[in-house]
Design a protein around this motif. Sequence first.
Motif, PDB file in Angstrom:
ATOM      1  N   UNK A   1       0.817  -1.214   0.000  1.00 44.97           N
ATOM      2  CA  UNK A   1       0.000   0.000   0.000  1.00 44.97           C
ATOM      3  C   UNK A   1       0.851   1.264   0.000  1.00 44.97           C
ATOM      4  N   UNK A   2       1.983   1.212   0.692  1.00 46.13           N
ATOM      5  CA  UNK A   2       2.863   2.377   0.772  1.00 46.13           C
ATOM      6  C   UNK A   2       4.282   1.934   0.469  1.00 46.13           C
ATOM      7  N   UNK A   3       4.995   2.788  -0.241  1.00 45.46           N
ATOM      8  CA  UNK A   3       6.412   2.536  -0.513  1.00 45.46           C
ATOM      9  C   UNK A   3       7.240   3.412   0.413  1.00 45.46           C
ATOM     10  N   UNK A   4       8.347   2.876   0.866  1.00 42.80           N
ATOM     11  CA  UNK A   4       9.269   3.641   1.686  1.00 42.80           C
ATOM     12  C   UNK A   4       9.782   4.831   0.887  1.00 42.80           C
ATOM     13  N   UNK A   5       9.917   5.980   1.534  1.00 45.96           N
ATOM     14  CA  UNK A   5      10.376   7.187   0.841  1.00 45.96           C
ATOM     15  C   UNK A   5      11.732   6.974   0.181  1.00 45.96           C
ATOM     16  N   UNK A   6      12.631   6.319   0.884  1.00 47.56           N
ATOM     17  CA  UNK A   6      13.971   6.106   0.348  1.00 47.56           C
ATOM     18  C   UNK A   6      13.943   5.206  -0.889  1.00 47.56           C
ATOM     19  N   UNK A   7      13.159   4.151  -0.827  1.00 48.53           N
ATOM     20  CA  UNK A   7      13.072   3.244  -1.975  1.00 48.53           C
ATOM     21  C   UNK A   7      12.398   3.924  -3.161  1.00 48.53           C
ATOM     22  N   UNK A   8      11.330   4.658  -2.893  1.00 48.34           N
ATOM     23  CA  UNK A   8      10.640   5.339  -3.970  1.00 48.34           C
ATOM     24  C   UNK A   8      11.539   6.412  -4.586  1.00 48.34           C
ATOM     25  N   UNK A   9      12.249   7.154  -3.743  1.00 47.56           N
ATOM     26  CA  UNK A   9      13.190   8.152  -4.237  1.00 47.56           C
ATOM     27  C   UNK A   9      14.343   7.531  -5.008  1.00 47.56           C
ATOM     28  N   UNK A  10      14.780   6.345  -4.568  1.00 53.00           N
ATOM     29  CA  UNK A  10      15.862   5.658  -5.276  1.00 53.00           C
ATOM     30  C   UNK A  10      15.436   5.284  -6.694  1.00 53.00           C
ATOM     31  N   UNK A  11      14.192   4.837  -6.848  1.00 52.02           N
ATOM     32  CA  UNK A  11      13.710   4.494  -8.187  1.00 52.02           C
ATOM     33  C   UNK A  11      13.710   5.730  -9.085  1.00 52.02           C
ATOM     34  N   UNK A  12      13.243   6.851  -8.563  1.00 50.39           N
ATOM     35  CA  UNK A  12      13.259   8.083  -9.348  1.00 50.39           C
ATOM     36  C   UNK A  12      14.667   8.541  -9.681  1.00 50.39           C
ATOM     37  N   UNK A  13      15.551   8.489  -8.703  1.00 52.09           N
ATOM     38  CA  UNK A  13      16.936   8.893  -8.939  1.00 52.09           C
ATOM     39  C   UNK A  13      17.660   7.983  -9.919  1.00 52.09           C
ATOM     40  N   UNK A  14      17.438   6.685  -9.785  1.00 50.36           N
ATOM     41  CA  UNK A  14      18.079   5.742 -10.710  1.00 50.36           C
ATOM     42  C   UNK A  14      17.516   5.877 -12.121  1.00 50.36           C
ATOM     43  N   UNK A  15      16.233   6.167 -12.233  1.00 48.50           N
ATOM     44  CA  UNK A  15      15.647   6.397 -13.556  1.00 48.50           C
ATOM     45  C   UNK A  15      16.267   7.622 -14.200  1.00 48.50           C
ATOM     46  N   UNK A  16      16.389   8.685 -13.433  1.00 45.74           N
ATOM     47  CA  UNK A  16      17.033   9.895 -13.947  1.00 45.74           C
ATOM     48  C   UNK A  16      18.483   9.624 -14.312  1.00 45.74           C
ATOM     49  N   UNK A  17      19.190   8.866 -13.487  1.00 43.48           N
ATOM     50  CA  UNK A  17      20.581   8.516 -13.796  1.00 43.48           C
ATOM     51  C   UNK A  17      20.667   7.726 -15.103  1.00 43.48           C
ATOM     52  N   UNK A  18      19.732   6.805 -15.315  1.00 46.34           N
ATOM     53  CA  UNK A  18      19.723   6.020 -16.540  1.00 46.34           C
ATOM     54  C   UNK A  18      19.503   6.910 -17.765  1.00 46.34           C
ATOM     55  N   UNK A  19      18.621   7.891 -17.634  1.00 52.32           N
ATOM     56  CA  UNK A  19      18.380   8.831 -18.733  1.00 52.32           C
ATOM     57  C   UNK A  19      19.621   9.653 -19.011  1.00 52.32           C
ATOM     58  N   UNK A  20      20.265  10.129 -17.963  1.00 52.62           N
ATOM     59  CA  UNK A  20      21.478  10.946 -18.143  1.00 52.62           C
ATOM     60  C   UNK A  20      22.613  10.127 -18.746  1.00 52.62           C
ATOM     61  N   UNK A  21      22.757   8.881 -18.339  1.00 52.95           N
ATOM     62  CA  UNK A  21      23.782   8.022 -18.919  1.00 52.95           C
ATOM     63  C   UNK A  21      23.515   7.830 -20.409  1.00 52.95           C
ATOM     64  N   UNK A  22      22.256   7.598 -20.747  1.00 56.66           N
ATOM     65  CA  UNK A  22      21.905   7.361 -22.147  1.00 56.66           C
ATOM     66  C   UNK A  22      22.201   8.580 -23.024  1.00 56.66           C
ATOM     67  N   UNK A  23      21.980   9.778 -22.479  1.00 56.80           N
ATOM     68  CA  UNK A  23      22.120  10.966 -23.310  1.00 56.80           C
ATOM     69  C   UNK A  23      23.495  11.622 -23.226  1.00 56.80           C
ATOM     70  N   UNK A  24      24.168  11.538 -22.089  1.00 52.35           N
ATOM     71  CA  UNK A  24      25.420  12.263 -21.923  1.00 52.35           C
ATOM     72  C   UNK A  24      26.680  11.429 -22.136  1.00 52.35           C
ATOM     73  N   UNK A  25      26.590  10.125 -21.939  1.00 56.64           N
ATOM     74  CA  UNK A  25      27.750   9.258 -22.101  1.00 56.64           C
ATOM     75  C   UNK A  25      27.940   8.976 -23.587  1.00 56.64           C
ATOM     76  N   UNK A  26      29.015   9.527 -24.147  1.00 62.85           N
ATOM     77  CA  UNK A  26      29.264   9.338 -25.580  1.00 62.85           C
ATOM     78  C   UNK A  26      30.463   8.487 -25.849  1.00 62.85           C
TER      79      UNK A  26
END
Length: 117
Positions: free
Chosen positions: A92-117
């Motif tokens: 029913x509820x996700x831990x703040x740290x775990x939920x934030x980690x998913x958002x941060x890791x998703x953003x990191x994955x996007x940045x890796x895809x676009x900035x790592x050349x």
Amino acid sequence: MDVLINVFVALHIIGIAALLGGFLTQMKAMSAGTARFSPAMLHGALTMLLTGMVLVGLNQAEYQTVNNIKIGVKLAILVVILGLVYVKRDEEKADKAQFGAVGGLTLANILIATLWT
């Protein structure tokens, strides 16, 4: 073959949008402690995994060079995201740290895809 690759790139972006969109729509709930992992987030992560594997295969089939280290890092991050979302999807509820980690890791994955050349 280029059209097929572009179709899978579009599907990959749709998966990213579902995962990141699911996170962004619940940021207010995350601060209140009531956020939960939605099915869209799980399906978005699975879409990213499947389309990413197909894209690597299609690019290698065309004898294009693929940065295997970059792909490996992105895959490792996505596996962590998938693990968190899959295990906590029915709660029913996700831990703040775990939920934030998913958002941060998703953003990191996007940045890796676009900035790592």
